[in-house]
Structures are given as C-alpha cells and as structure tokens.
Write a protein that holds these residues in place. Sequence first.
Motif, PDB file in Angstrom:
ATOM      1  N   VAL A  99       0.363  42.997  56.056  1.00 51.73           N
ATOM      2  CA  VAL A  99      -0.953  42.843  56.669  1.00 51.73           C
ATOM      3  C   VAL A  99      -1.873  44.000  56.304  1.00 51.73           C
ATOM      4  CG1 VAL A  99      -2.210  42.684  58.849  1.00 51.73           C
ATOM      5  CG2 VAL A  99      -0.042  41.482  58.578  1.00 51.73           C
ATOM      6  N   ALA A 100      -1.346  45.226  56.345  1.00 53.73           N
ATOM      7  CA  ALA A 100      -2.198  46.395  56.107  1.00 53.73           C
ATOM      8  C   ALA A 100      -2.809  46.363  54.716  1.00 53.73           C
ATOM      9  CB  ALA A 100      -1.394  47.674  56.304  1.00 53.73           C
ATOM     10  N   GLU A 101      -1.994  46.040  53.707  1.00 56.47           N
ATOM     11  CA  GLU A 101      -2.499  46.000  52.336  1.00 56.47           C
ATOM     12  C   GLU A 101      -3.498  44.866  52.142  1.00 56.47           C
ATOM     13  OE1 GLU A 101       1.404  48.031  52.418  1.00 56.47           O
ATOM     14  OE2 GLU A 101       0.746  46.052  53.128  1.00 56.47           O
ATOM     15  N   LEU A 102      -3.192  43.708  52.704  1.00 56.61           N
ATOM     16  CA  LEU A 102      -4.125  42.586  52.590  1.00 56.61           C
ATOM     17  C   LEU A 102      -5.437  42.880  53.308  1.00 56.61           C
ATOM     18  CD1 LEU A 102      -1.816  39.473  52.975  1.00 56.61           C
ATOM     19  CD2 LEU A 102      -3.095  40.150  50.944  1.00 56.61           C
ATOM     20  N   ALA A 103      -5.346  43.488  54.488  1.00 56.69           N
ATOM     21  CA  ALA A 103      -6.565  43.819  55.245  1.00 56.69           C
ATOM     22  C   ALA A 103      -7.422  44.806  54.462  1.00 56.69           C
ATOM     23  CB  ALA A 103      -6.205  44.386  56.615  1.00 56.69           C
ATOM     24  N   ARG A 104      -6.783  45.813  53.867  1.00 48.65           N
ATOM     25  CA  ARG A 104      -7.530  46.776  53.061  1.00 48.65           C
ATOM     26  C   ARG A 104      -8.147  46.093  51.848  1.00 48.65           C
ATOM     27  NH1 ARG A 104      -3.782  50.022  52.428  1.00 48.65           N
ATOM     28  NH2 ARG A 104      -3.114  49.634  50.282  1.00 48.65           N
ATOM     29  N   ALA A 139      -7.664  43.379  62.547  1.00 47.00           N
ATOM     30  CA  ALA A 139      -7.321  43.465  63.970  1.00 47.00           C
ATOM     31  C   ALA A 139      -5.937  42.918  64.279  1.00 47.00           C
ATOM     32  CB  ALA A 139      -8.360  42.701  64.790  1.00 47.00           C
ATOM     33  N   ALA A 140      -5.257  42.362  63.269  1.00 48.53           N
ATOM     34  CA  ALA A 140      -3.993  41.666  63.502  1.00 48.53           C
ATOM     35  C   ALA A 140      -2.827  42.637  63.648  1.00 48.53           C
ATOM     36  CB  ALA A 140      -3.715  40.693  62.359  1.00 48.53           C
ATOM     37  N   SER A 141      -1.761  42.130  64.229  1.00 45.01           N
ATOM     38  CA  SER A 141      -0.524  42.888  64.340  1.00 45.01           C
ATOM     39  C   SER A 141       0.218  42.831  63.014  1.00 45.01           C
ATOM     40  CB  SER A 141       0.339  42.295  65.453  1.00 45.01           C
ATOM     41  OG  SER A 141       0.754  40.982  65.104  1.00 45.01           O
ATOM     42  N   GLY A 142       1.476  43.248  63.022  1.00 44.12           N
ATOM     43  CA  GLY A 142       2.237  43.316  61.789  1.00 44.12           C
ATOM     44  C   GLY A 142       2.777  41.996  61.292  1.00 44.12           C
ATOM     45  N   ARG A 145       2.247  36.020  59.035  1.00 48.38           N
ATOM     46  CA  ARG A 145       1.885  34.622  59.265  1.00 48.38           C
ATOM     47  C   ARG A 145       0.809  34.505  60.349  1.00 48.38           C
ATOM     48  NH1 ARG A 145       4.148  29.937  57.723  1.00 48.38           N
ATOM     49  NH2 ARG A 145       5.937  31.067  56.859  1.00 48.38           N
ATOM     50  N   GLU A 146       0.990  35.225  61.441  1.00 48.85           N
ATOM     51  CA  GLU A 146       0.002  35.175  62.518  1.00 48.85           C
ATOM     52  C   GLU A 146      -1.327  35.782  62.072  1.00 48.85           C
ATOM     53  OE1 GLU A 146       1.554  36.975  66.025  1.00 48.85           O
ATOM     54  OE2 GLU A 146       3.193  35.520  66.239  1.00 48.85           O
ATOM     55  N   ALA A 147      -1.255  36.857  61.304  1.00 49.03           N
ATOM     56  CA  ALA A 147      -2.484  37.496  60.820  1.00 49.03           C
ATOM     57  C   ALA A 147      -3.269  36.562  59.913  1.00 49.03           C
ATOM     58  CB  ALA A 147      -2.139  38.786  60.082  1.00 49.03           C
ATOM     59  N   LEU A 148      -2.575  35.886  59.018  1.00 50.10           N
ATOM     60  CA  LEU A 148      -3.257  34.965  58.110  1.00 50.10           C
ATOM     61  C   LEU A 148      -3.827  33.764  58.865  1.00 50.10           C
ATOM     62  CD1 LEU A 148      -0.821  35.063  55.068  1.00 50.10           C
ATOM     63  CD2 LEU A 148      -3.151  35.999  55.175  1.00 50.10           C
ATOM     64  N   ALA A 149      -3.118  33.301  59.883  1.00 52.88           N
ATOM     65  CA  ALA A 149      -3.640  32.193  60.686  1.00 52.88           C
ATOM     66  C   ALA A 149      -4.922  32.603  61.399  1.00 52.88           C
ATOM     67  CB  ALA A 149      -2.588  31.727  61.690  1.00 52.88           C
ATOM     68  N   ALA A 150      -4.948  33.818  61.924  1.00 57.61           N
ATOM     69  CA  ALA A 150      -6.161  34.309  62.588  1.00 57.61           C
ATOM     70  C   ALA A 150      -7.302  34.456  61.588  1.00 57.61           C
ATOM     71  CB  ALA A 150      -5.873  35.649  63.269  1.00 57.61           C
TER      72      ALA A 150
END
Length: 199
Positions: A99-104, A139-142, A145-150
Amino acid sequence: MNASDARAWMERFFAAFDREQQALTDLDRRSGDGDFGANVRFALGRARAALDAAETATPGDVFDVVSAAFLNTGGTSGPLFGMWFRHLAKATRAGTVGVAELARGFADATATVQRLGGARPGDKTMVDALVPAGEALAAASGDLREALAAAAAAARSGAESTAELVARRGRASYVGEVARGVLDPGAVTVALLVEAACG
C-alpha cells in the motif's frame, strides 16, 4: 503486488476499456472532439503487444511498458496517462510492493499530471478521479485488497461527480454548459483502471 499481479491488473484494465470504449467515445463526442476512445485503444493495443514481448521483474517494469505505449499516442490524454504510469513505475521498482509504495506512486504520478495539465479537482478532468483514489490509498491500512477497494470506490465517485461540472480544462472547456450532464471520459477511464486493480 508483484510483477505477475501488475500484469494481471493491466490485462483486466485492457478488457474493461474494450468493453467500455464505445461509451467513452460517445462521452467524448458530446464534450470534446471524439478521439479519446480511439487514442486510448491504440495505446492499450501497443501496451498489450509490448507486454507480451517484455520480461518484467517488478510492477514498475510493467508500468514502464504501459507508460511508453501511452507516451507514443496522440491527443492530450495519451501523454498524461503516459507520465502518470511513468511516475507510478518509479515508486514500484521492488519485486513486491504494498500500500505504501502504491500510495506514494499514485501521489507522485497525479501531482505530475496536475503540473503538466494544470487541472485541479472540480475542473472536469481525469484529475477528479485520480486525486480521490490517491487520497483513499494514502489513508488506507496495510491490507492491499481493502486499500485498492477504497481507492476504486473513490475513483468511481470522483468520475461520477464530473457529470454536473462545467469543464475548466481540456477539450470540454471549449463547449461550456453543453457538456454539463456528461461524464468526463478521462475520469471514467481512471475509475476503470483503479477498479481493475481489485481483481
């Protein structure tokens, strides 16, 4: 997410765009010059062929191939998508990213698109989907799958919001009120892209 996952993401995106191309072209005819669907289809065709021939060890390698295909495409959206994927690639060079790398990557890529195109949320462009998607990832947690859904839900909501906007950037800005009620095809394409990440 590893290189295989990134390839599968892109394949799902290619298929989703194929299904929606005519609808996206129709949106662009109502608010722009009608070449959006053909330009993106051309880029994705090049990306498909290049990925078939490429060896990719990281997600970034996959996104580099897609970036090059878009950068060699006409119109405004092609180069902007190309630069977006280029900056996403820079943040995803490891064998496995989370998530961190994708968010960045989303943040850097979207900032580049905004700098080049001058668009902000509310201008009725792809930025209206990119910004909320990136914010949701940040803003997502680690859990990826949940981060991408959000992020996908945020991108779709952002794309839907463009219907009632009057464009201040891009071709649609030339027609003003005529494009009110019409979704921005670039923003809808971003929604398809992020939704495809969810599998």
